[in-house]
Design an enzyme around this catalytic site. Structure first.
Site, mmCIF file in Angstrom:
data_model
loop_
_atom_site.group_PDB
_atom_site.id
_atom_site.type_symbol
_atom_site.label_atom_id
_atom_site.label_comp_id
_atom_site.label_asym_id
_atom_site.label_seq_id
_atom_site.Cartn_x
_atom_site.Cartn_y
_atom_site.Cartn_z
ATOM 1 N N GLU B 49 -62.940 -15.210 44.251
ATOM 2 C CA GLU B 49 -62.418 -14.799 45.537
ATOM 3 C C GLU B 49 -61.072 -15.496 45.712
ATOM 4 O O GLU B 49 -60.992 -16.724 45.602
ATOM 5 C CB GLU B 49 -63.389 -15.301 46.602
ATOM 6 C CG GLU B 49 -63.600 -14.392 47.767
ATOM 7 C CD GLU B 49 -64.508 -15.075 48.763
ATOM 8 O OE1 GLU B 49 -63.986 -15.547 49.774
ATOM 9 O OE2 GLU B 49 -65.729 -15.157 48.522
ATOM 10 N N ASP B 60 -61.508 -20.418 59.358
ATOM 11 C CA ASP B 60 -61.495 -21.486 58.360
ATOM 12 C C ASP B 60 -61.409 -22.869 58.966
ATOM 13 O O ASP B 60 -60.754 -23.090 59.979
ATOM 14 C CB ASP B 60 -60.313 -21.292 57.411
ATOM 15 C CG ASP B 60 -60.553 -20.144 56.450
ATOM 16 O OD1 ASP B 60 -61.577 -20.207 55.728
ATOM 17 O OD2 ASP B 60 -59.764 -19.193 56.436
#
Lengths: 397, 265
Positions: B49, B60
């Protein structure tokens, strides 16, 4: 309540819900609870009670005679949101959202703040309703607005510094969204402007529309007719949409939103999204943004922390494209001149955010006839900015 | 069969689970990323990824946020990442999935992105801030181009949303193990097991679990439950420590230990 947005939170192409999956059920719950509250006369009564007895509504619509004469044109009325408890319009929204928090059975609220006005308004209602409260604030803004940081702490709120990115409002929103994602089951996020994912832009507009509803009644009483112009500053755009909404159906009423021109549009250091921005997605909503060719969000600049943000509310983007509302900008310098003018002509010290709207009225009013009427939203008072203004004038206190 | 489906089939046939390794593209430069991807593939990662750096990454935690800042400082753009993928495709056939925030894709242009990404050799796309509700325009474009759009489910997802995502997601379903952000600590593994079982009721599509998997022990436990294990922040931390030869050696050793943990379930 209103026709826009549609069921998916869209104002035409704008709005929507661009958030992590984790938050979708919370947004669904908030939408349901809000819809239910809107249909519940008890909720409306409760909200009205606190707005009247606690916030101090209705706020007056004041004819600024000396300012009008000085500028030599239209009659200028000021909607006195600076007289709301905590000193700005922000509390109209936080009271509403705090009441919804209680209805959702949540015990903790979080918020972001830039200028600190929204943070103080959240800290205030948290104290009022016994909710645990944490406010995220960029360290750059904490420095610019040290007084408001202390006010929040005095009210029993935890102010958490955000060191990431540009250390201003956009980073505080990101951090608040991260907290919400983590604690979504127990926490309500009291967003402060008509931004973010659906239903926030709709709900916050509805809570702020009390400004326009009162203004409509008051101006009809004072002048026997609707105003020619409404002028308000636009950061995220909650005080402006609150004033404008009840007038949108009256095609003859012109509306101007004033963005932060910072050091001038050509300098690149500003927060005038409609001047040089383009469509994109930030913090859950599709709207006009200041971004680069790769879609990275650009840093903004304004003397006013409350206007210093890269995106504008999606409903504003909609009315901008439809040309129902026009948008202008005022520079830091023009806002400072306006700050002095209102202080010294009317004895009203404006916050630096509405000082931008006053700066626009200084240009607009002289071009109009004496029979014409401008309503300006004086969205907050300037006490919080005194230190900042001293710094800008090179005065040490 | 595309590269992602093949990877899941191959691991299934071998009686192991699929290891999905995340790195931020361009952290600290795209040349380094190319080297890291090859090292991860060599060490046993089954799918890579690649994070697309964004200035305001709301899903995040600090580790990946700082990686994005490093990548942006070295001038990484989505266009440059696609060029790096094209270059990688001359060296490896490992499935490559981009993880991008919606504004990056939107700004590039959804149709142009789907076309260019597939042409470069990208196999899938994960957009953490694009729930299926907002995927109306990109989904048909991606289907037509042959790009797998991988949707996410979370501990808060209702049965109705599980069913909808299960139907829409291609390649695999990304189950977010916790209410939180990348790099947080995974504590409730029993809940993960329950949710993965629920999701499987709706679909044959593999379910991979990510967020909070930091050690081979975490990976082993999740591998017992799910079809795939996604590790991000722990790898990004190794890269953040810096120094290319050492980083490659550490990434290799750590990835080997993660892969080993997906064998013994």
């Amino acid at each position: 309540m209103m026709q826009l947005p549609n069921a998916r939170g869209r104002f035409g192409a704008f709005g929507g819900r661009y958030v992590p999956e984790t938050l979708i059920p919370a947004l669904d719950e908030l939408s349901r609870k809000y819809d239910k509250a809107c249909r519940d006369p008890k909720f409306k009564a409760e909200l009205d009670y606190y707005l009247r007895q606690y916030v101090g509504r209705p706020t007056p619509l004041y004819y600024a005679e000396r300012l009008s004469k000085k500028l030599g044109g239209a009659k200028i009325y000021l909607k006195r949101e600076d007289l709301c408890h905590t000193g700005a319009h922000k509390i109209n929204n936080t009271i509403g959202q705090a009441l919804l928090t209680l209805r959702m059975g949540k015990k903790r609220v979080i918020a972001e703040t830039g200028a600190g006005q929204h943070g103080v308004a959240v800290a205030t209602v948290a104290a009022l309703f016994g909710l645990q409260c944490e406010v995220y604030m960029g360290t750059e803004d904490m420095e610019r607005q040290a007084l408001n940081v202390f006010r929040m702490r005095l009210l029993g709120t935890t102010v958490t510094p955000v060191h990431a990115g540009s250390r201003t409002l956009k980073d505080a929103i990101s951090e608040a969204m991260r907290d919400w994602t983590t604690n979504v089951r127990t926490t309500h996020y009291i967003l402060g402007s008509v931004l973010g994912a659906h239903p926030y832009p709709m709900m916050i507009r509805d809570f702020q529309s009390v400004i326009g509803r009162e203004t409509r009644k008051q101006i009809l009483q004072a002048e026997g007719r609707l105003p020619d112009y409404l002028v308000a500053c636009v950061g995220g755009g909650s005080n402006s949409i609150g004033l404008f909404t009840p007038f949108l159906k009256h095609r003859k009423v012109k509306m101007v939103g004033v963005e932060a021109g910072g050091l001038g549009i050509e300098s690149g250091k500003h927060a005038a999204r409609f001047a040089t921005g383009s469509v994109g997605v930030l913090h859950g909503t599709m709207t006009y943004l200041l971004q680069d060719d790769d879609g990275q969000i650009q840093l903004t600049h304004s003397v006013s922390a409350g206007l210093d943000y890269a995106a504008v509310g999606p409903e504003h983007a909609f009315y901008k494209e439809r040309e129902r509302i026009s948008y202008a900008s005022a520079t830091d310098e023009e806002a400072m001149v306006a700050f002095d003018l209102l202080s010294q002509t009317e004895g009203l010290m404006p916050a630096l955010e509405p000082a931008h709207a006053i700066a626009h009225v200084m240009k607009l009013a002289p071009t109009l006839k004496r029979s014409q009427v401008i309503v300006l939203n004086l969205s907050g008072r300037g006490d919080k900015d005194v230190q900042q203004v001293a710094r800008l004038k090179g005065v040490s206190l | 069969m595309n590269r992602i489906d093949s990877a899941f089939q191959r691991t299934r046939e071998r009686g192991e689970k699929t290891l999905i390794a995340y790195v931020m593209a361009g952290d600290p430069t795209l040349e380094d990323t190319e080297a890291y991807v090859l090292a991860l593939a060599q060490a046993g990662a089954d799918i890579i990824e690649l994070g697309v750096p964004f200035s305001d990454p709301i899903a995040d935690g600090p580790v990946i946020q700082q990686a994005a800042e490093r990548a942006l400082r070295s001038g990484t753009t989505l266009k440059a990442i696609l060029a790096a993928v094209r270059s990688l495709r001359t060296k490896t056939q490992i499935p490559l999935v981009l993880m991008a925030y919606y504004n990056s894709v939107f700004r590039y242009g959804e149709a142009a992105f789907c076309r260019d990404a597939v042409a470069a050799g990208v196999d899938g796309l994960i957009v953490p801030d694009m729930p299926p509700d907002e995927a109306g325009t990109i989904h048909p474009l991606a289907e037509a181009a042959g790009l797998d759009v991988i949707f996410l489910l979370a501990p808060t997802s209702t049965a109705k949303r599980e069913a909808a995502v299960a139907r829409l997601s291609r390649g695999f379903i990304y189950y977010v193990s916790l209410t939180g952000i990348t790099g947080a600590k995974l504590t409730d593994k029993a809940d993960v097991e329950k949710k993965v079982r629920e999701i499987r009721r709706y679909t044959q599509t593999p379910v991979a679990v990510g967020f909070g998997i930091a050690t081979p022990e975490d990976a082993r436990e999740v591998a017992r439950i799910a079809d795939g294990v996604i590790v991000g922040s722990a790898l990004v931390k190794i890269i953040a420590a810096g120094g290319l030869p050492v980083v490659t050696k550490r990434l290799t050793a750590f990835t080997r230990s993660l892969k080993a943990a997906t064998l013994s379930s």
